[in-house]
Every structure is written in C-alpha cells, then in structure tokens.
Design a protein around this motif. Structure first.
Motif, PDB file in Angstrom:
ATOM      1  N   UNK A 156      36.162   6.214  29.303  1.00  0.00           N
ATOM      2  CA  UNK A 156      37.107   7.297  29.565  1.00  0.00           C
ATOM      3  C   UNK A 156      36.669   8.101  30.790  1.00  0.00           C
ATOM      4  N   UNK A 157      35.364   8.389  30.894  1.00  0.00           N
ATOM      5  CA  UNK A 157      34.858   9.180  32.023  1.00  0.00           C
ATOM      6  C   UNK A 157      35.030   8.452  33.347  1.00  0.00           C
ATOM      7  N   UNK A 158      34.849   7.137  33.333  1.00  0.00           N
ATOM      8  CA  UNK A 158      34.885   6.349  34.572  1.00  0.00           C
ATOM      9  C   UNK A 158      36.224   5.666  34.803  1.00  0.00           C
ATOM     10  N   UNK A 159      37.194   5.866  33.876  1.00  0.00           N
ATOM     11  CA  UNK A 159      38.527   5.263  33.974  1.00  0.00           C
ATOM     12  C   UNK A 159      38.461   3.735  34.045  1.00  0.00           C
ATOM     13  N   UNK A 160      37.635   3.151  33.216  1.00  0.00           N
ATOM     14  CA  UNK A 160      37.545   1.692  33.195  1.00  0.00           C
ATOM     15  C   UNK A 160      38.814   1.116  32.567  1.00  0.00           C
ATOM     16  N   UNK A 161      39.451   0.119  33.203  1.00  0.00           N
ATOM     17  CA  UNK A 161      40.679  -0.472  32.647  1.00  0.00           C
ATOM     18  C   UNK A 161      40.463  -0.997  31.233  1.00  0.00           C
ATOM     19  N   UNK A 162      41.489  -0.853  30.392  1.00  0.00           N
ATOM     20  CA  UNK A 162      41.422  -1.276  29.005  1.00  0.00           C
ATOM     21  C   UNK A 162      42.478  -2.346  28.742  1.00  0.00           C
ATOM     22  N   UNK A 163      42.150  -3.321  27.924  1.00  0.00           N
ATOM     23  CA  UNK A 163      43.091  -4.386  27.582  1.00  0.00           C
ATOM     24  C   UNK A 163      43.612  -4.172  26.164  1.00  0.00           C
ATOM     25  N   UNK A 164      44.932  -4.216  25.999  1.00  0.00           N
ATOM     26  CA  UNK A 164      45.524  -4.093  24.675  1.00  0.00           C
ATOM     27  C   UNK A 164      46.448  -5.287  24.431  1.00  0.00           C
ATOM     28  N   UNK A 165      46.678  -5.583  23.167  1.00  0.00           N
ATOM     29  CA  UNK A 165      47.584  -6.663  22.770  1.00  0.00           C
ATOM     30  C   UNK A 165      48.853  -6.052  22.194  1.00  0.00           C
ATOM     31  N   UNK A 166      50.006  -6.422  22.741  1.00  0.00           N
ATOM     32  CA  UNK A 166      51.286  -5.887  22.307  1.00  0.00           C
ATOM     33  C   UNK A 166      51.801  -6.642  21.081  1.00  0.00           C
ATOM     34  N   UNK A 167      52.890  -6.138  20.512  1.00  0.00           N
ATOM     35  CA  UNK A 167      53.426  -6.725  19.289  1.00  0.00           C
ATOM     36  C   UNK A 167      53.897  -8.158  19.461  1.00  0.00           C
ATOM     37  N   UNK A 168      54.264  -8.545  20.701  1.00  0.00           N
ATOM     38  CA  UNK A 168      54.712  -9.921  20.925  1.00  0.00           C
ATOM     39  C   UNK A 168      53.558 -10.869  21.211  1.00  0.00           C
ATOM     40  N   UNK A 169      52.318 -10.358  21.095  1.00  0.00           N
ATOM     41  CA  UNK A 169      51.146 -11.196  21.314  1.00  0.00           C
ATOM     42  C   UNK A 169      50.641 -11.206  22.745  1.00  0.00           C
ATOM     43  N   UNK A 170      51.399 -10.621  23.672  1.00  0.00           N
ATOM     44  CA  UNK A 170      50.962 -10.586  25.063  1.00  0.00           C
ATOM     45  C   UNK A 170      49.929  -9.484  25.269  1.00  0.00           C
ATOM     46  N   UNK A 171      48.999  -9.711  26.206  1.00  0.00           N
ATOM     47  CA  UNK A 171      47.991  -8.702  26.525  1.00  0.00           C
ATOM     48  C   UNK A 171      48.327  -8.047  27.857  1.00  0.00           C
ATOM     49  N   UNK A 172      47.878  -6.816  28.001  1.00  0.00           N
ATOM     50  CA  UNK A 172      48.131  -6.078  29.237  1.00  0.00           C
ATOM     51  C   UNK A 172      46.912  -5.209  29.533  1.00  0.00           C
ATOM     52  N   UNK A 173      46.553  -5.090  30.803  1.00  0.00           N
ATOM     53  CA  UNK A 173      45.428  -4.249  31.228  1.00  0.00           C
ATOM     54  C   UNK A 173      45.956  -2.885  31.649  1.00  0.00           C
ATOM     55  N   UNK A 174      45.417  -1.822  31.027  1.00  0.00           N
ATOM     56  CA  UNK A 174      45.839  -0.460  31.309  1.00  0.00           C
ATOM     57  C   UNK A 174      44.857   0.228  32.248  1.00  0.00           C
ATOM     58  N   UNK A 175      45.372   0.926  33.238  1.00  0.00           N
ATOM     59  CA  UNK A 175      44.545   1.798  34.067  1.00  0.00           C
ATOM     60  C   UNK A 175      44.575   3.179  33.433  1.00  0.00           C
ATOM     61  N   UNK A 176      43.433   3.663  32.986  1.00  0.00           N
ATOM     62  CA  UNK A 176      43.380   4.942  32.279  1.00  0.00           C
ATOM     63  C   UNK A 176      43.738   6.093  33.217  1.00  0.00           C
TER      64      UNK A 176
END
Length: 312
Positions: A156-176
C-alpha cells in the motif's frame, strides 16, 4: 418469453437472492461471448435478462404477479383485451354484447382506476390510443459486482500493483491509488455483470493489513528503532528497515531514547503527489547481561539528574 419465473427456472415464491443467483448462473452459461457459435444463446440471454429486469424490481414484480402488467412491463388490457359485441351504438351499447351502457358509464373514471390516470391523459384522445400503453422499458446495464482486496502495508505504501480474479475467472492487475487506506474503493468500468445495455462495473473495496513493526501516521510511517548503549553514546551508522528496503541511518553521539530521526520520502504516497516520510524513534537497548557494563560505569555518576525537567 411468456413467464419470467419459468425462464429463470424459479418458483413464484423465489426470494430476491434466489432470483439474482439464478440470473448469474444462466448469464455465465448463455453470454454471447461464450457462445459465438450458438445464435440461439443470444436470444436466450436476452430472455433471461428481461426476466431478471422484471423480477429484480419489487414494484414491477408485484404488479406482474397481480396481473397488472405483462412480461414487458406494459399494462394488461382489461376484459380479456378487447371489446366484444356491438359497438358503442350497437345493441346494448356496451362491452361484450351488453352490460355497460355507454350513456350511463363515465369511461374516463373506469380507466382511471385501471391505469392510474384518465384514459385520454396518457394515450391521446379517446380509447383508440391504446389506453396509455407504454413501450418496453429501455435496456438496462448489468448489475455492479463487489469485491474486497486485502493489501499488505508495504504494498500500500509503495503502490505495488495487485492482481485480482473477477467473477468470470479473468484476472486483472490493479494500480493502487495514491493515499490508499482502509475503505478506499476503486471502480472498474465494465467489469461487472453482463446486461442488455452493457455490463455493470466492478467495485473493489480495499483493506490495508497492519505491519509487524511499521505503523502509519497520516502519510508518514513510524518505526521504533532499538540501538545499543555504545551506539547511543559514541554515535554510529545503523541499518534501518523502510517500506522501500533497508537504508543506512546516522545516529549522532549522545543520542537518547525518544529522539526522532526523519527519512525523507519513505512514507505513503500522497493524493496530491509525492510521499510522506519515515519517522524513526530511537530506543536504547540494554543487553541481558549488564555485568560488564556495570563494571565500566563503576564510579560514574551519570552527569546530572536526567529527571530534572520533570521537577523531581
């Protein structure tokens, strides 16, 4: 589609949660993107979406169950949908071959009770305008999807991108986002449930996990740093952990417990740009065995009363 309940495979007593669950299941199976070689899937997808739009709306569902509207949300025609027998000037002068005398019945009052307004108010003059029938409701976007994301303190402090899995099974990388904290929410356009007017959005609510030794103070990060007696008395360069990795910090000779040193730009990202600092509080650490230290300090008075400023 004649029965929205049958279209979704539900009983008429189905709860709101059961309606939503049935729609989600069928939407995933019948979505056009997953059935490009099956043209009938698109038609079925449209049917389940219309059924969901009706049954997910409490008011519409109640009116449908009472027979007031049809599956498209249009008012149902009274008396079986038409006028039988003779016309207004024919035998009986009424509906269905008699029963209502046109000379004695105020048709405006009659249809006001059925359609929530006088017949001519919405449908034009007289009865030829369809008694105020409305066209089908405009297509609606799919429902929003809600997600929760746990983020480590350092990420959170360094804004490291996070990967989440959506309901359709696809993954996406988030920029905090800068200034992320507990409860921060991100909206991902078009990543929600499918719908006839396009998909809804995905709402991602974030929780920042606590750290073993870092604490947050606004945009700054605080750390209690143990130092040895020799480092406090003689001064030293010591290795200090930060959210960006270890750095060297200079401790001046004669430093006391509670002295705060500042490491610029080692805190959380600020919403307005830049980053906070890391505030390092020194804490003198005594060894478990102080016999050698006691021998060295034998006869030394300490150079005055350290509690003088407290008035004791």
């Amino acid at each position: 589609m004649s029965d929205p309940y049958a279209t979704l495979g539900l009983a008429r007593t189905a709860s709101e949660a059961e309606v939503k669950a049935a729609y989600r299941k069928l939407a995933k199976e019948l979505h056009p993107d997953r059935n490009k070689d099956n043209p009938k899937a698109s038609e079925k997808f449209s049917d389940i979406t219309r059924a969901y739009d009706l049954l997910s709306d409490k008011d519409k569902r109640g009116r449908f169950d009472r027979g007031e509207i049809d599956v498209d949300g249009n008012p149902r025609m009274p008396f079986g949908g038409g006028f039988g027998g003779g016309g207004a000037g024919g035998p009986g002068g009424g509906f269905g071959g008699g029963g209502f005398n046109g000379d004695n019945v105020d048709l405006g009052d009659l249809f006001e009770g059925l359609f929530g307004g006088r017949a001519g108010a919405r449908g034009g003059a007289g009865m030829g305008a369809g008694f105020g029938r409305r066209g089908p409701p405009p297509p609606q976007r799919g429902a929003n999807s809600n997600y929760r994301l746990r983020v480590s303190f350092v990420d959170a402090a360094t804004q490291k991108p996070q990967r989440i899995t959506l309901g359709d099974g696809k993954t996406i990388d988030l920029s905090l986002p800068a200034g992320i904290e507990d409860g921060t929410q991100m909206r991902l356009k078009g990543k929600g449930e499918p719908g006839p007017a396009g998909p809804g959005d995905a709402l991602v609510t974030m929780t920042v996990d606590p750290h073993a030794f870092f604490t947050r103070d606004g945009d700054d990060v605080r750390l209690d740093l143990p130092i040895g007696v020799d480092e406090a008395v003689l001064g030293a360069e010591v290795r200090v952990p930060t959210v960006d990795g270890p750095v060297m910090l200079k401790v001046a000779p004669g430093s006391s417990t509670g002295k705060v040193l500042r490491l610029k730009g080692k805190g959380f990202s600020r919403k307005g740009g830049g980053r906070g600092d890391q505030l390092v509080s020194l804490a003198i650490h005594l060894p478990d065995d102080v016999s050698d230290l006691a021998t060295r300090l034998d006869g030394w008075t300490g150079g005055g009363n350290p509690r003088a400023r407290l008035g004791v």
